[in-house]
Design an enzyme around this catalytic site. Structure first.
Site, PDB file in Angstrom:
ATOM      1  N   LYS A  13       0.826  -1.216   0.000  1.00 38.94           N
ATOM      2  CA  LYS A  13       0.000   0.000   0.000  1.00 38.94           C
ATOM      3  C   LYS A  13       0.855   1.260   0.000  1.00 38.94           C
ATOM      4  CE  LYS A  13      -2.386  -0.905   3.761  1.00 38.94           C
ATOM      5  NZ  LYS A  13      -1.808  -2.202   4.172  1.00 38.94           N
ATOM      6  N   ARG A  88      -9.646   1.189   8.899  1.00 41.60           N
ATOM      7  CA  ARG A  88      -9.123  -0.128   9.204  1.00 41.60           C
ATOM      8  C   ARG A  88     -10.090  -0.940  10.059  1.00 41.60           C
ATOM      9  NH1 ARG A  88      -3.443   0.933   8.963  1.00 41.60           N
ATOM     10  NH2 ARG A  88      -2.084  -0.853   9.264  1.00 41.60           N
ATOM     11  N   ARG A 127      11.576  -5.678   4.966  1.00 43.04           N
ATOM     12  CA  ARG A 127      11.296  -4.296   4.560  1.00 43.04           C
ATOM     13  C   ARG A 127      12.190  -3.311   5.315  1.00 43.04           C
ATOM     14  NH1 ARG A 127       5.113  -2.480   4.512  1.00 43.04           N
ATOM     15  NH2 ARG A 127       5.135  -2.802   6.764  1.00 43.04           N
ATOM     16  N   ARG A 155      11.037  -0.668  10.596  1.00 41.51           N
ATOM     17  CA  ARG A 155       9.933  -0.282  11.480  1.00 41.51           C
ATOM     18  C   ARG A 155       9.894  -1.214  12.683  1.00 41.51           C
ATOM     19  NH1 ARG A 155       4.592   0.463   7.859  1.00 41.51           N
ATOM     20  NH2 ARG A 155       3.757  -0.520   9.730  1.00 41.51           N
ATOM     21  N   ARG A 166      -0.428  -8.316  13.361  1.00 40.29           N
ATOM     22  CA  ARG A 166      -1.076  -7.371  12.439  1.00 40.29           C
ATOM     23  C   ARG A 166      -1.927  -8.101  11.400  1.00 40.29           C
ATOM     24  NH1 ARG A 166       4.038  -4.597  10.525  1.00 40.29           N
ATOM     25  NH2 ARG A 166       2.749  -3.332   9.149  1.00 40.29           N
TER      26      ARG A 166
HETATM   27  P1  AMP Z   1       0.662   1.117   8.773  1.00 38.43           P
HETATM   28  O1  AMP Z   1       1.830   1.987   8.517  1.00 38.43           O
HETATM   29  O2  AMP Z   1      -0.562   1.525   7.991  1.00 38.43           O
HETATM   30  O3  AMP Z   1       0.964  -0.352   8.613  1.00 38.43           O
HETATM   31  O4  AMP Z   1       0.249   1.332  10.328  1.00 38.43           O
HETATM   32  C1  AMP Z   1       1.150   0.994  11.350  1.00 38.43           C
HETATM   33  C2  AMP Z   1       0.413   0.838  12.675  1.00 38.43           C
HETATM   34  O5  AMP Z   1      -0.224   2.060  13.021  1.00 38.43           O
HETATM   35  C3  AMP Z   1      -0.701  -0.201  12.698  1.00 38.43           C
HETATM   36  O6  AMP Z   1      -0.237  -1.514  12.946  1.00 38.43           O
HETATM   37  C4  AMP Z   1      -1.565   0.323  13.844  1.00 38.43           C
HETATM   38  O7  AMP Z   1      -0.984   0.045  15.102  1.00 38.43           O
HETATM   39  C5  AMP Z   1      -1.484   1.829  13.633  1.00 38.43           C
HETATM   40  N1  AMP Z   1      -2.541   2.307  12.699  1.00 38.43           N
HETATM   41  C6  AMP Z   1      -2.360   2.897  11.485  1.00 38.43           C
HETATM   42  N2  AMP Z   1      -3.534   3.214  10.922  1.00 38.43           N
HETATM   43  C7  AMP Z   1      -4.487   2.815  11.802  1.00 38.43           C
HETATM   44  C8  AMP Z   1      -5.905   2.842  11.795  1.00 38.43           C
HETATM   45  N3  AMP Z   1      -6.592   3.326  10.747  1.00 38.43           N
HETATM   46  N4  AMP Z   1      -6.554   2.338  12.886  1.00 38.43           N
HETATM   47  C9  AMP Z   1      -5.884   1.833  13.944  1.00 38.43           C
HETATM   48  N5  AMP Z   1      -4.546   1.759  14.008  1.00 38.43           N
HETATM   49  C10 AMP Z   1      -3.851   2.248  12.952  1.00 38.43           C
END
Ligand code: AMP
Length: 209
Positions: A13, A88, A127, A155, A166
């Protein structure tokens, strides 16, 4: 153009959103990036989100919804946006719907990037991100050039354990937004397996060019 990118962690994404926003001239709104910036800056919101993120858990809806809706209301997002990582959960999708209706605007498409779980763990644990350019590499599938290799960072939630957590959250909490958008006739499914260029081509085709 108002687009949402959905898909499991590691589906590509972030990489694809960076390419598409350039093509369509819209801002990339990643709640994950916003939360990581808040953690780094040590804000109250960042402090609240940090432990959830490290564990691979979702940050509570009440925190994320306010942050995302506020961001969508900013000037640069009035002509369109690409949402990456939001909504999400089903309550997040419903809150977004209400905010967009209140603003009198509509989504153009919700694109689901599909990648099988069996491929996700290897994609995520390899990654790495360049903190200077924000470019995302993969140690095996998209190796970085030698001159940037030393400064790459991983990360905190890209460990195998957090990745599995996740993925479980994705199937339990995020997947239910798929029928929500399917019922609205907005969902487009794109195969996320293949080179980044091949996936970009499929996305552009799904979005009508
Ligand atoms: P991402 O970079 O989109 O993979 O997000 C990394 C982490 O941020 C996720 O594993 C969640 O802990 C938190 N996070 C990001 N977006 C959301 C969301 N829309 N709702 C809840 N937690 C989020």
């Amino acid at each position: 153009m108002r687009i949402i990118l959905v898909g499991p962690p590691g589906a590509g994404k972030g990489t694809q959103a960076a390419r598409l926003v350039e093509r369509y001239g819209i801002p990339h709104i990643s709640t994950g990036d916003m939360l990581r910036a808040a953690v780094k800056a040590g804000t109250a919101l960042g402090k609240e989100a940090d432990a959830y993120m490290k564990a691979g858990d979702l940050v509570p809806d009440a925190v994320v919804i306010g942050m995302a809706v506020e961001r969508i209301g900013e000037a640069d997002a009035q002509k369109g946006f690409m949402l990456d990582g939001f909504p999400r959960t089903r309550p997040q999708a419903e809150a977004l719907d209400a905010a967009l209706s209140a603003a009198g605007v509509q989504l153009d498409a919700v694109v689901l990037i599909e990648v099988d779980d069996s491929l996700i763990v290897e994609r995520i644990t390899g990654r790495r991100t360049d903190p200077e350019t924000k470019r995302i590499y993969h140690l095996k599938f998209d190796p970085p050039p030698a001159e940037v290799a030393d400064r790459l960072v991983q990360r905190k939630d890209d460990t195998e354990e957090a990745c599995r957590a996740r993925l479980a959250k994705y199937h339990g909490e995020t997947a239910p937004i798929i029928p929500f958008y399917e019922d609205k006739g907005l969902l487009k499914r794109v195969d996320g397996v293949g080179s980044p260029d091949a996936v970009t081509e499929r996305l552009v085709a799904a979005l009508g060019g």
